[in-house]
Design a protein around this motif. Structure first.
Motif, PDB file in Angstrom:
ATOM      1  N   THR A  11     -22.327  43.071-105.565  1.00  0.00           N
ATOM      2  CA  THR A  11     -22.007  44.232-104.719  1.00  0.00           C
ATOM      3  C   THR A  11     -22.514  44.043-103.285  1.00  0.00           C
ATOM      4  N   ILE A  12     -23.608  43.318-103.126  1.00  0.00           N
ATOM      5  CA  ILE A  12     -24.191  43.148-101.782  1.00  0.00           C
ATOM      6  C   ILE A  12     -24.491  41.663-101.545  1.00  0.00           C
ATOM      7  N   GLN A  13     -24.214  41.230-100.342  1.00  0.00           N
ATOM      8  CA  GLN A  13     -24.604  39.860 -99.981  1.00  0.00           C
ATOM      9  C   GLN A  13     -25.782  39.913 -99.013  1.00  0.00           C
ATOM     10  N   TYR A  14     -26.797  39.139 -99.325  1.00  0.00           N
ATOM     11  CA  TYR A  14     -27.977  39.103 -98.456  1.00  0.00           C
ATOM     12  C   TYR A  14     -28.095  37.727 -97.811  1.00  0.00           C
ATOM     13  N   TYR A  15     -28.344  37.714 -96.528  1.00  0.00           N
ATOM     14  CA  TYR A  15     -28.681  36.490 -95.792  1.00  0.00           C
ATOM     15  C   TYR A  15     -29.979  36.810 -95.064  1.00  0.00           C
ATOM     16  N   ILE A  16     -31.047  36.114 -95.403  1.00  0.00           N
ATOM     17  CA  ILE A  16     -32.349  36.494 -94.834  1.00  0.00           C
ATOM     18  C   ILE A  16     -33.108  35.268 -94.355  1.00  0.00           C
ATOM     19  N   GLY A  17     -33.501  35.290 -93.086  1.00  0.00           N
ATOM     20  CA  GLY A  17     -34.329  34.217 -92.552  1.00  0.00           C
ATOM     21  C   GLY A  17     -33.658  33.532 -91.375  1.00  0.00           C
ATOM     22  N   ASN A  18     -34.379  32.574 -90.785  1.00  0.00           N
ATOM     23  CA  ASN A  18     -33.847  31.860 -89.626  1.00  0.00           C
ATOM     24  C   ASN A  18     -32.473  31.283 -89.947  1.00  0.00           C
ATOM     25  N   GLY A  19     -31.533  31.465 -89.049  1.00  0.00           N
ATOM     26  CA  GLY A  19     -30.195  30.906 -89.244  1.00  0.00           C
ATOM     27  C   GLY A  19     -29.254  31.838 -89.991  1.00  0.00           C
ATOM     28  N   ALA A  20     -29.744  33.032 -90.368  1.00  0.00           N
ATOM     29  CA  ALA A  20     -28.899  33.950 -91.169  1.00  0.00           C
ATOM     30  C   ALA A  20     -27.634  34.357 -90.429  1.00  0.00           C
ATOM     31  N   LEU A  21     -27.747  34.573 -89.140  1.00  0.00           N
ATOM     32  CA  LEU A  21     -26.572  35.031 -88.371  1.00  0.00           C
ATOM     33  C   LEU A  21     -25.443  34.013 -88.440  1.00  0.00           C
ATOM     34  N   GLU A  22     -25.774  32.768 -88.148  1.00  0.00           N
ATOM     35  CA  GLU A  22     -24.745  31.717 -88.145  1.00  0.00           C
ATOM     36  C   GLU A  22     -24.160  31.556 -89.546  1.00  0.00           C
ATOM     37  N   LYS A  23     -25.046  31.519 -90.525  1.00  0.00           N
ATOM     38  CA  LYS A  23     -24.619  31.246 -91.892  1.00  0.00           C
ATOM     39  C   LYS A  23     -23.677  32.340 -92.438  1.00  0.00           C
ATOM     40  N   SER A  24     -23.866  33.554 -91.958  1.00  0.00           N
ATOM     41  CA  SER A  24     -23.109  34.668 -92.539  1.00  0.00           C
ATOM     42  C   SER A  24     -21.855  35.007 -91.735  1.00  0.00           C
ATOM     43  N   ALA A  25     -21.631  34.311 -90.629  1.00  0.00           N
ATOM     44  CA  ALA A  25     -20.577  34.705 -89.680  1.00  0.00           C
ATOM     45  C   ALA A  25     -19.218  34.893 -90.358  1.00  0.00           C
TER      46      ALA A  25
END
Ligand code: NAD
Ligand code: ZN
Length: 359
Positions: A11-25
């Motif tokens: 239901t939810i995707q989590y991206y947490i930590g350095n580089g999360a923005l790029e990885k989740s784009a």
């Protein structure tokens, strides 16, 4: 290190930590039209960074609210619904809540109610929202001078937590978030307690691992008990006395941050834990010493105790006149729904005021 922690709970995707923005784009490409909610500081400090990290993101509209708790109001909710309407947002559009806990609380609430629910993604930009407010589906606004009086439990599609935003955060907001990091360590994560060590928040040089651990702690809890029927209640450690202290200072003309109130609340509630749970007094000493490294003692005196007790009686967590606390059984382990007698609560506040030793 640029590999964030990634978790897909279906239901939810989590991206947490350095580089999360790029990885989740890539997440954003699922939506035909995207709107960004933020406050004025976030626009100044975080917006460019966000847009640069998600190249190709086509934002149909930006919605702005003033910074601060007073924006968590029905008037600002109306402004957000009106802006979404004027900008032509549909049920298949996406709202991005870029900001601290104020933005994710009101943004989630407005998205959850707009056209009976439009999807939203939280991109938290304060320490407190990264490890706490953006996770767990609680959204809402303040109403009639009562915090979080109107709201919804509703999940964001994703939470994208990148510590890169924190570089511009003011010290008082680092401090406020640190209270909740400390709480997560005390209630469920002894390893985090070790990592935090005997130092103030100002001495922490590397935040990435601490943020990942602390956010994962909250995710673990809310996955088991989103509706706060049982284990989620342990997150209230420090918050029963803490909320009363927060309201007490809110009434004065010197409001304090939520974190300062919770820090004081944790000292009181650790002392209570040693008197009715099995926490040892030397642990109370260690907890108190560590909290004192990051937080100055608040100006509370014996004459404030009756008012603090009265405020606690009005708390949502008080049922049938009984004070039910979440307390520490030991470092890294909390229990909930422990009934505490009022006299013991009063004594715990005296313990705080007089800076006594636990015995
Ligand atoms: P906030 O959103 O008001 O942010 C604090 C300040 O930092 C604001 O002035 C904001 O403009 C500024 N800011 C945000 N990001 C910044 C950045 N990267 N650089 C510089 N300045 C920045 O407050 P908060 O402490 O993040 O959150 C507090 C709110 O969260 C409260 O309303 C509280 O009730 C709520 N909360 C909700 C939950 C939940 O589970 N929903 C949990 C805890 C707290
Ligand atoms: Zn809190």
């Amino acid at each position: 290190m640029n590999s964030p922690f990634v978790l897909d709970t279906k239901t939810i995707q989590y991206y947490i930590g350095n580089g999360a923005l790029e990885k989740s784009a890539k997440l954003f490409s699922d939506y035909s039209s995207v709107y960004v909610l933020m406050d004025e500081n976030v626009e100044k400090y975080c917006l460019d960074l966000f847009l640069k990290s998600v190249p190709g993101l086509k934002v149909r509209g930006f919605i702005k609210i003033p910074a601060g708790e007073s924006s968590k109001s029905i008037e600002h909710a109306v402004h957000i619904w009106q802006s979404l309407t004027n900008l032509g947002a549909g049920r298949d559009s996406l709202l991005i809540n870029l900001g601290g806990g104020v933005v994710s609380d009101i943004g989630g609430f407005c998205a959850g109610t707009y056209k009976r629910g439009m999807p939203f993604i939280n991109v938290p930009t304060t320490l407190l929202s990264q490890i706490d407010a953006a996770i767990g589906g609680k959204t809402g606004i303040d109403f009639d001078s009562l915090k979080n009086q109107v709201g919804l439990f509703i999940d964001s599609k994703a939470v994208i937590t990148d510590p890169v935003f924190l570089k511009t955060l003011k010290p008082e907001y680092w401090q406020s978030g640190f209270a909740e990091v400390t709480k997560h360590a005390l209630i469920m994560d002894r390893e985090l307690w070790k990592i935090l060590g005997h130092r103030s928040y100002k001495e922490v040089e590397e935040w990435n691992d601490i943020i990942i651990r602390s956010a994962k702690d909250k995710i673990d809890i809310v996955r088991y008990d989103k509706g706060e029927r049982n284990v989620r209640k342990i997150l209230n450690f420090g918050h029963t006395v803490g909320h009363a202290i927060e309201s007490h200072f809110l009434k004065s003309d010197k409001p304090i941050t939520h974190g300062q109130a919770v820090a004081a609340g944790m000292i009181c509630e650790a002392w209570i834990s040693a008197h009715i749970e099995q926490l040892e007094c030397n642990n109370v000493g260690e907890i108190t010493e560590r909290i004192d490294l990051s937080f100055q003692r608040l100006n509370i005196s014996e004459k404030d105790i009756p008012e603090l007790m009265q405020l606690m009686r009005q708390d949502k967590k008080i049922r049938n006149g009984e004070f039910k606390f979440s307390l520490l059984r030991r470092l890294g382990k909390a229990v909930h729904d422990v009934v505490v007698e009022p006299e013991l609560i009063e004594d715990s506040i005296r313990f705080y005021i007089n800076n006594k030793k636990c015995e």
